[in-house]
Design a protein around this motif. Structure first.
Motif, PDB file in Angstrom:
ATOM      1  N   ALA A   1     -20.905   4.058  16.331  1.00 20.12           N
ATOM      2  CA  ALA A   1     -20.694   3.746  14.915  1.00 20.12           C
ATOM      3  C   ALA A   1     -20.290   2.286  14.800  1.00 20.12           C
ATOM      4  O   ALA A   1     -20.102   1.597  15.796  1.00 20.12           O
ATOM      5  CB  ALA A   1     -19.614   4.655  14.330  1.00 20.12           C
ATOM      6  N   ARG A   2     -20.180   1.836  13.573  1.00 25.70           N
ATOM      7  CA  ARG A   2     -19.677   0.490  13.288  1.00 25.70           C
ATOM      8  C   ARG A   2     -18.427   0.629  12.432  1.00 25.70           C
ATOM      9  O   ARG A   2     -18.433   1.321  11.412  1.00 25.70           O
ATOM     10  CB  ARG A   2     -20.733  -0.351  12.563  1.00 25.70           C
ATOM     11  N   SER A   3     -17.353  -0.004  12.860  1.00 27.04           N
ATOM     12  CA  SER A   3     -16.098   0.098  12.121  1.00 27.04           C
ATOM     13  C   SER A   3     -16.173  -0.703  10.829  1.00 27.04           C
ATOM     14  O   SER A   3     -17.110  -1.478  10.607  1.00 27.04           O
ATOM     15  CB  SER A   3     -14.932  -0.410  12.977  1.00 27.04           C
ATOM     16  N   GLN A   4     -15.166  -0.536   9.972  1.00 25.82           N
ATOM     17  CA  GLN A   4     -15.122  -1.270   8.722  1.00 25.82           C
ATOM     18  C   GLN A   4     -15.022  -2.773   8.944  1.00 25.82           C
ATOM     19  O   GLN A   4     -15.468  -3.567   8.109  1.00 25.82           O
ATOM     20  CB  GLN A   4     -13.911  -0.797   7.897  1.00 25.82           C
ATOM     21  N   SER A   5     -14.495  -3.185  10.081  1.00 27.66           N
ATOM     22  CA  SER A   5     -14.395  -4.614  10.398  1.00 27.66           C
ATOM     23  C   SER A   5     -15.662  -5.165  11.040  1.00 27.66           C
ATOM     24  O   SER A   5     -15.727  -6.348  11.354  1.00 27.66           O
ATOM     25  CB  SER A   5     -13.203  -4.852  11.335  1.00 27.66           C
ATOM     26  N   GLY A   6     -16.664  -4.300  11.235  1.00 29.48           N
ATOM     27  CA  GLY A   6     -17.931  -4.746  11.807  1.00 29.48           C
ATOM     28  C   GLY A   6     -18.030  -4.579  13.302  1.00 29.48           C
ATOM     29  O   GLY A   6     -19.053  -4.933  13.908  1.00 29.48           O
TER      30      GLY A   6
ATOM     31  N   GLY B   1     -12.757   3.294   5.968  1.00 25.29           N
ATOM     32  CA  GLY B   1     -11.999   2.498   5.017  1.00 25.29           C
ATOM     33  C   GLY B   1     -10.997   3.375   4.294  1.00 25.29           C
ATOM     34  O   GLY B   1     -11.223   4.582   4.108  1.00 25.29           O
ATOM     35  N   ALA B   2      -9.890   2.788   3.880  1.00 27.48           N
ATOM     36  CA  ALA B   2      -8.818   3.555   3.241  1.00 27.48           C
ATOM     37  C   ALA B   2      -9.275   4.175   1.922  1.00 27.48           C
ATOM     38  O   ALA B   2      -8.926   5.319   1.605  1.00 27.48           O
ATOM     39  CB  ALA B   2      -7.607   2.655   3.007  1.00 27.48           C
ATOM     40  N   GLU B   3     -10.083   3.431   1.148  1.00 24.94           N
ATOM     41  CA  GLU B   3     -10.497   3.926  -0.171  1.00 24.94           C
ATOM     42  C   GLU B   3     -11.393   5.158  -0.055  1.00 24.94           C
ATOM     43  O   GLU B   3     -11.179   6.164  -0.727  1.00 24.94           O
ATOM     44  CB  GLU B   3     -11.241   2.808  -0.923  1.00 24.94           C
TER      45      GLU B   3
ATOM     46  N   THR C   1     -11.696   7.143   2.566  1.00 27.85           N
ATOM     47  CA  THR C   1     -10.927   8.234   3.164  1.00 27.85           C
ATOM     48  C   THR C   1     -10.112   8.948   2.096  1.00 27.85           C
ATOM     49  O   THR C   1     -10.078  10.191   2.043  1.00 27.85           O
ATOM     50  CB  THR C   1      -9.987   7.697   4.266  1.00 27.85           C
ATOM     51  N   GLY C   2      -9.462   8.164   1.223  1.00 27.23           N
ATOM     52  CA  GLY C   2      -8.682   8.758   0.140  1.00 27.23           C
ATOM     53  C   GLY C   2      -9.540   9.594  -0.794  1.00 27.23           C
ATOM     54  O   GLY C   2      -9.136  10.684  -1.225  1.00 27.23           O
ATOM     55  N   ALA C   3     -10.746   9.094  -1.107  1.00 32.93           N
ATOM     56  CA  ALA C   3     -11.643   9.839  -2.005  1.00 32.93           C
ATOM     57  C   ALA C   3     -12.080  11.161  -1.375  1.00 32.93           C
ATOM     58  O   ALA C   3     -12.136  12.201  -2.055  1.00 32.93           O
ATOM     59  CB  ALA C   3     -12.866   8.981  -2.331  1.00 32.93           C
ATOM     60  N   LEU C   4     -12.387  11.149  -0.094  1.00 36.78           N
ATOM     61  CA  LEU C   4     -12.812  12.376   0.586  1.00 36.78           C
ATOM     62  C   LEU C   4     -11.660  13.365   0.718  1.00 36.78           C
ATOM     63  O   LEU C   4     -11.875  14.583   0.677  1.00 36.78           O
ATOM     64  CB  LEU C   4     -13.376  12.037   1.971  1.00 36.78           C
ATOM     65  N   LEU C   5     -10.441  12.855   0.851  1.00 32.77           N
ATOM     66  CA  LEU C   5      -9.276  13.736   0.865  1.00 32.77           C
ATOM     67  C   LEU C   5      -9.094  14.416  -0.486  1.00 32.77           C
ATOM     68  O   LEU C   5      -8.814  15.619  -0.568  1.00 32.77           O
ATOM     69  CB  LEU C   5      -8.021  12.944   1.226  1.00 32.77           C
ATOM     70  N   GLU C   6      -9.275  13.658  -1.558  1.00 34.24           N
ATOM     71  CA  GLU C   6      -9.131  14.222  -2.909  1.00 34.24           C
ATOM     72  C   GLU C   6     -10.175  15.293  -3.176  1.00 34.24           C
ATOM     73  O   GLU C   6      -9.904  16.302  -3.826  1.00 34.24           O
ATOM     74  CB  GLU C   6      -9.246  13.109  -3.951  1.00 34.24           C
TER      75      GLU C   6
ATOM     76  N   LEU D   1      -4.652  10.087  13.272  1.00 30.82           N
ATOM     77  CA  LEU D   1      -5.955  10.514  12.753  1.00 30.82           C
ATOM     78  C   LEU D   1      -6.320   9.717  11.505  1.00 30.82           C
ATOM     79  O   LEU D   1      -7.470   9.324  11.319  1.00 30.82           O
ATOM     80  CB  LEU D   1      -5.927  12.011  12.442  1.00 30.82           C
ATOM     81  N   TYR D   2      -5.326   9.465  10.640  1.00 34.01           N
ATOM     82  CA  TYR D   2      -5.587   8.636   9.464  1.00 34.01           C
ATOM     83  C   TYR D   2      -6.023   7.228   9.877  1.00 34.01           C
ATOM     84  O   TYR D   2      -6.940   6.653   9.297  1.00 34.01           O
ATOM     85  CB  TYR D   2      -4.332   8.544   8.589  1.00 34.01           C
ATOM     86  N   ASP D   3      -5.340   6.662  10.870  1.00 30.35           N
ATOM     87  CA  ASP D   3      -5.685   5.315  11.320  1.00 30.35           C
ATOM     88  C   ASP D   3      -7.143   5.259  11.783  1.00 30.35           C
ATOM     89  O   ASP D   3      -7.869   4.299  11.495  1.00 30.35           O
ATOM     90  CB  ASP D   3      -4.767   4.883  12.466  1.00 30.35           C
ATOM     91  N   ALA D   4      -7.573   6.289  12.507  1.00 26.04           N
ATOM     92  CA  ALA D   4      -8.959   6.331  12.974  1.00 26.04           C
ATOM     93  C   ALA D   4      -9.930   6.446  11.799  1.00 26.04           C
ATOM     94  O   ALA D   4     -10.956   5.753  11.759  1.00 26.04           O
ATOM     95  CB  ALA D   4      -9.144   7.504  13.936  1.00 26.04           C
ATOM     96  N   LEU D   5      -9.614   7.291  10.833  1.00 27.24           N
ATOM     97  CA  LEU D   5     -10.487   7.454   9.668  1.00 27.24           C
ATOM     98  C   LEU D   5     -10.548   6.175   8.843  1.00 27.24           C
ATOM     99  O   LEU D   5     -11.619   5.799   8.338  1.00 27.24           O
ATOM    100  CB  LEU D   5     -10.006   8.616   8.805  1.00 27.24           C
ATOM    101  N   HIS D   6      -9.431   5.490   8.699  1.00 29.12           N
ATOM    102  CA  HIS D   6      -9.421   4.233   7.953  1.00 29.12           C
ATOM    103  C   HIS D   6     -10.290   3.187   8.653  1.00 29.12           C
ATOM    104  O   HIS D   6     -10.998   2.409   7.994  1.00 29.12           O
ATOM    105  CB  HIS D   6      -7.991   3.719   7.798  1.00 29.12           C
ATOM    106  N   ALA D   7     -10.241   3.154   9.973  1.00 26.35           N
ATOM    107  CA  ALA D   7     -11.060   2.196  10.721  1.00 26.35           C
ATOM    108  C   ALA D   7     -12.539   2.491  10.557  1.00 26.35           C
ATOM    109  O   ALA D   7     -13.374   1.573  10.518  1.00 26.35           O
ATOM    110  CB  ALA D   7     -10.683   2.220  12.205  1.00 26.35           C
ATOM    111  N   LEU D   8     -12.895   3.759  10.428  1.00 26.02           N
ATOM    112  CA  LEU D   8     -14.302   4.151  10.343  1.00 26.02           C
ATOM    113  C   LEU D   8     -14.835   4.148   8.915  1.00 26.02           C
ATOM    114  O   LEU D   8     -15.957   3.716   8.660  1.00 26.02           O
ATOM    115  CB  LEU D   8     -14.479   5.549  10.943  1.00 26.02           C
TER     116      LEU D   8
END
Length: 343
Positions: free
Chosen positions: A108-113, A206-208, A210-215, A197-204
């Motif tokens: 995969a490619r992380s949010q930072s590229g 993005g926080a926004e 991840t938050g939307a999928l949690l909601e 686990l959150y840190d990994a999801l945010h890296a993959l």
């Protein structure tokens, strides 16, 4: 004819300035200086050429090591001390072809590229196990990528619509501390325990996102106690810190697996925080499920630590201490699809 004893010169053309920057590294961690120290060769960047100067025997070793790192510098990706160490180990143990194949596997490619790949051969075996088995149990010390690679695989399967949701869980056992009552709703109470686990999801993602999928409930985070009585179908389930499950908890969560689902159980048998005398469900599961069809048991070691190089040395130091004091709680050679014979 005798081999020339004087140094020879060999140039490797680089595709772009980003590749040159990747090889140069930063002021604190120059990749070229690391390669020079390990091979005895002189490596100099001249424009878009990497010039290697050394006697023929050292030249061959230096050039081979640079080639093993090609998948990283060719893409302009940062090269760490771990990457150099793993490549050198593959070179010295005759596993260069396997290492090259691993380098071409982009997960995969992380949010930072950053391109995300397995970084050791045992990590590659772990990824392959998750792809081909309904249940994968990964044991290993801190820093070996157990949780992060599980999250990468979960996001891949969600993106490819092979599963409909992700379920993340872990036992709410504190690491030697008593934090007391935590305020807030269920999500807020369990969040501190699932931070990795959150840190990994945010890296993959993005926080926004991840938050939307949690909601939306596409990603569900719940303490282990809330798994009882459920059937987890069409889901990718990650049970993290599983060394802190009891035998009953482990049996309960493993039997939650529903149709079209995958489960990955991760944990470090050397960091059990259960009360004294309580057996870890992870250790028992690794023994009981050995050889069961559809189950892969993977063991990562100190050699697979991909954090700061000091972490590997710390893990090895504690392992040496434990080996002299304690009998191993889990048999180390599982003979599973993830096992990798030592060179």
């Amino acid at each position: 004819m005798a081999e020339p004893k004087g140094p020879t010169s060999f140039a490797i053309p680089l595709p772009n300035p980003a590749a040159a920057l990747a090889l140069a590294g930063d002021a604190e961690s120059s990749t070229l200086h690391q390669l020079e120290a390990l091979t005895g060769a002189s490596l100099v960047l001249r424009g878009l050429d990497l010039v290697i100067q050394a006697p023929p025997s050292q030249m061959e070793r230096a050039a081979a090591l640079v080639e093993l790192l090609r998948p990283l510098w060719q893409e302009g990706q940062a090269i760490t001390q771990v990457d150099v160490r793993v490549a050198l180990q593959a070179l010295d143990t005759g596993r260069s072809a396997e290492h090259q194949q691993m380098g071409r596997q982009v997960l995969a490619r992380s949010q930072s590229g950053k391109l995300l790949r397995p970084r050791t051969l045992r990590q590659q075996s772990y990824v392959e196990a998750m792809e081909h088995h309904d249940l994968t149990i990964a044991l290993g010390p801190a820093g070996t990528g157990k949780t992060f690679l599980a999250a990468v695989q979960a996001v891949r399967m969600l993106t490819e619509r092979k599963v409909e949701r992700l379920v993340l869980t872990r036992p709410a056992v504190e690491a030697g501390e008593r934090l007391g009552f935590l305020p807030g709703d269920l999500q807020q109470k369990v969040d501190p325990y699932l931070r990795p686990l959150y840190d990994a999801l945010h890296a993959l993602l993005g926080a926004e996102r991840t938050g939307a999928l949690l909601e939306k409930g596409v990603i569900e985070v719940a303490p282990l106690a809330y798994m009882r009585g459920r059937t987890l179908a069409d889901a990718f389930v990650i049970l993290d810190e599983a060394q802190n499950t009891t035998t009953a908890q482990m049996r309960m969560v493993l039997t939650r697996l529903g149709e079209h689902s995958r489960m990955v159980v991760t944990g470090d048998p050397t960091q059990v925080d259960l009360p004294y005398g309580v057996k870890s469900g992870l250790q028992e599961a690794a023994q009981v499920l050995q050889g069961v069809e559809g189950v892969a048991i993977c063991e990562l070691t100190a050699a697979d630590v991909v954090r700061h190089p000091l972490v590997q040395r710390l893990v090895e130091a504690y392992a040496d201490r434990d080996a002299t004091k304690l009998a191993p709680a889990v048999k180390r050679q599982f003979g599973s699809p993830c096992s990798e014979p030592e060179p």
